[in-house]
Design a protein around this motif. Sequence first.
Motif, PDB file in Angstrom:
ATOM      1  N   GLN A   6     -34.069-112.616 102.446  1.00  0.00           N
ATOM      2  CA  GLN A   6     -33.906-111.196 103.174  1.00  0.00           C
ATOM      3  C   GLN A   6     -33.401-111.334 104.472  1.00  0.00           C
ATOM      4  N   ASP A   7     -33.920-112.353 105.241  1.00  0.00           N
ATOM      5  CA  ASP A   7     -33.416-112.522 106.468  1.00  0.00           C
ATOM      6  C   ASP A   7     -33.384-114.144 107.098  1.00  0.00           C
ATOM      7  N   ALA A  11     -35.930-116.850 105.368  1.00  0.00           N
ATOM      8  CA  ALA A  11     -35.415-118.216 104.916  1.00  0.00           C
ATOM      9  C   ALA A  11     -36.080-119.512 105.470  1.00  0.00           C
ATOM     10  N   GLY A  12     -36.586-119.329 106.836  1.00  0.00           N
ATOM     11  CA  GLY A  12     -37.372-120.274 107.445  1.00  0.00           C
ATOM     12  C   GLY A  12     -38.775-120.462 106.460  1.00  0.00           C
ATOM     13  N   ARG A  13     -39.373-119.428 106.472  1.00  0.00           N
ATOM     14  CA  ARG A  13     -40.580-119.450 105.300  1.00  0.00           C
ATOM     15  C   ARG A  13     -40.352-120.385 104.049  1.00  0.00           C
ATOM     16  N   VAL A 187     -21.944-118.385 104.945  1.00  0.00           N
ATOM     17  CA  VAL A 187     -23.488-118.649 105.069  1.00  0.00           C
ATOM     18  C   VAL A 187     -23.974-116.984 104.808  1.00  0.00           C
ATOM     19  N   ALA A 188     -23.478-116.075 105.533  1.00  0.00           N
ATOM     20  CA  ALA A 188     -23.933-114.788 105.294  1.00  0.00           C
ATOM     21  C   ALA A 188     -24.100-114.266 103.942  1.00  0.00           C
ATOM     22  N   SER A 189     -23.551-114.546 103.339  1.00  0.00           N
ATOM     23  CA  SER A 189     -23.313-113.903 101.644  1.00  0.00           C
ATOM     24  C   SER A 189     -24.849-114.330 101.059  1.00  0.00           C
ATOM     25  N   PHE A 190     -25.391-115.146 101.691  1.00  0.00           N
ATOM     26  CA  PHE A 190     -26.814-115.496 100.913  1.00  0.00           C
ATOM     27  C   PHE A 190     -28.202-114.782 101.477  1.00  0.00           C
ATOM     28  N   PRO A 195     -27.787-110.418 110.805  1.00  0.00           N
ATOM     29  CA  PRO A 195     -26.931-109.717 112.136  1.00  0.00           C
ATOM     30  C   PRO A 195     -26.880-111.026 112.943  1.00  0.00           C
ATOM     31  N   ASP A 196     -25.744-110.648 114.020  1.00  0.00           N
ATOM     32  CA  ASP A 196     -25.397-111.470 114.993  1.00  0.00           C
ATOM     33  C   ASP A 196     -26.532-111.562 116.086  1.00  0.00           C
ATOM     34  N   LEU A 197     -27.111-112.725 116.573  1.00  0.00           N
ATOM     35  CA  LEU A 197     -28.174-112.542 117.557  1.00  0.00           C
ATOM     36  C   LEU A 197     -27.725-112.629 118.930  1.00  0.00           C
TER      37      LEU A 197
END
Length: 221
Positions: A6-7, A11-13, A187-190, A195-197
């Motif tokens: 989702q974001d 991904a980190g979780r 990378v963004a496609s997954f 968003p840009d941070l």
Amino acid sequence: MPILFQDRRDAGRQLGSLIAPQVTAEAVFLGIPRGGVPIADELSRHCQRPVGLMAVRKLPIPDNPEMGFGAVGPSGVVALNTAVMAWAGISEAAAAAVRTAVLEEIRRRLAVYDHQPANLAGRSAWLVDDGLATGYTMLAAIRECHALHAASVQVAAPVCHAEARARVQQEAPVYCLHTDYGYSFAVASFYARFPDLEDNEVVQALATARAEARALPDMAP
């Protein structure tokens, strides 16, 4: 390409469940700004280990800044894509000029973030980014960790291109949830949301980690 996350925090979780069995008491998570920071923060929460930064940056091709010919770390250590340098006609002098400019940006970021380790002696460094596209930024990060005397270095990224993963694995183990073999890799496609941070989002994440006693204690001044 399939949407896997989702974001970055999602991904980190997910990544945390994969790497948790490998994380030792000496581990520290170092996010590559900016996109690797929220992922590293989630890994820190999941594994209850400190979080910090590894402020390496891409070396952009002068006439095509979206494309890089390598990366550089705060100490000046580099990872160069010599094939791209030859293709783009980048001389050693031109590469040195780009490196100097990028190091200035790294110093600016460090002044804002103030969460770069001064020494990693005795630490197991986990380098974290939101994806590996070519791997050269991660190679510079690995070499920077060795320059800081890390006891060991591991890489964690939610998605990797197969060539990038193979390249990075020559210098450190890579833990990745999805390895892609496609010709067109982004990378963004997954991610459903990618968003840009901004700097303030990185600063806030690290301030929260400090308040929760999860920030790496030996920060550079």
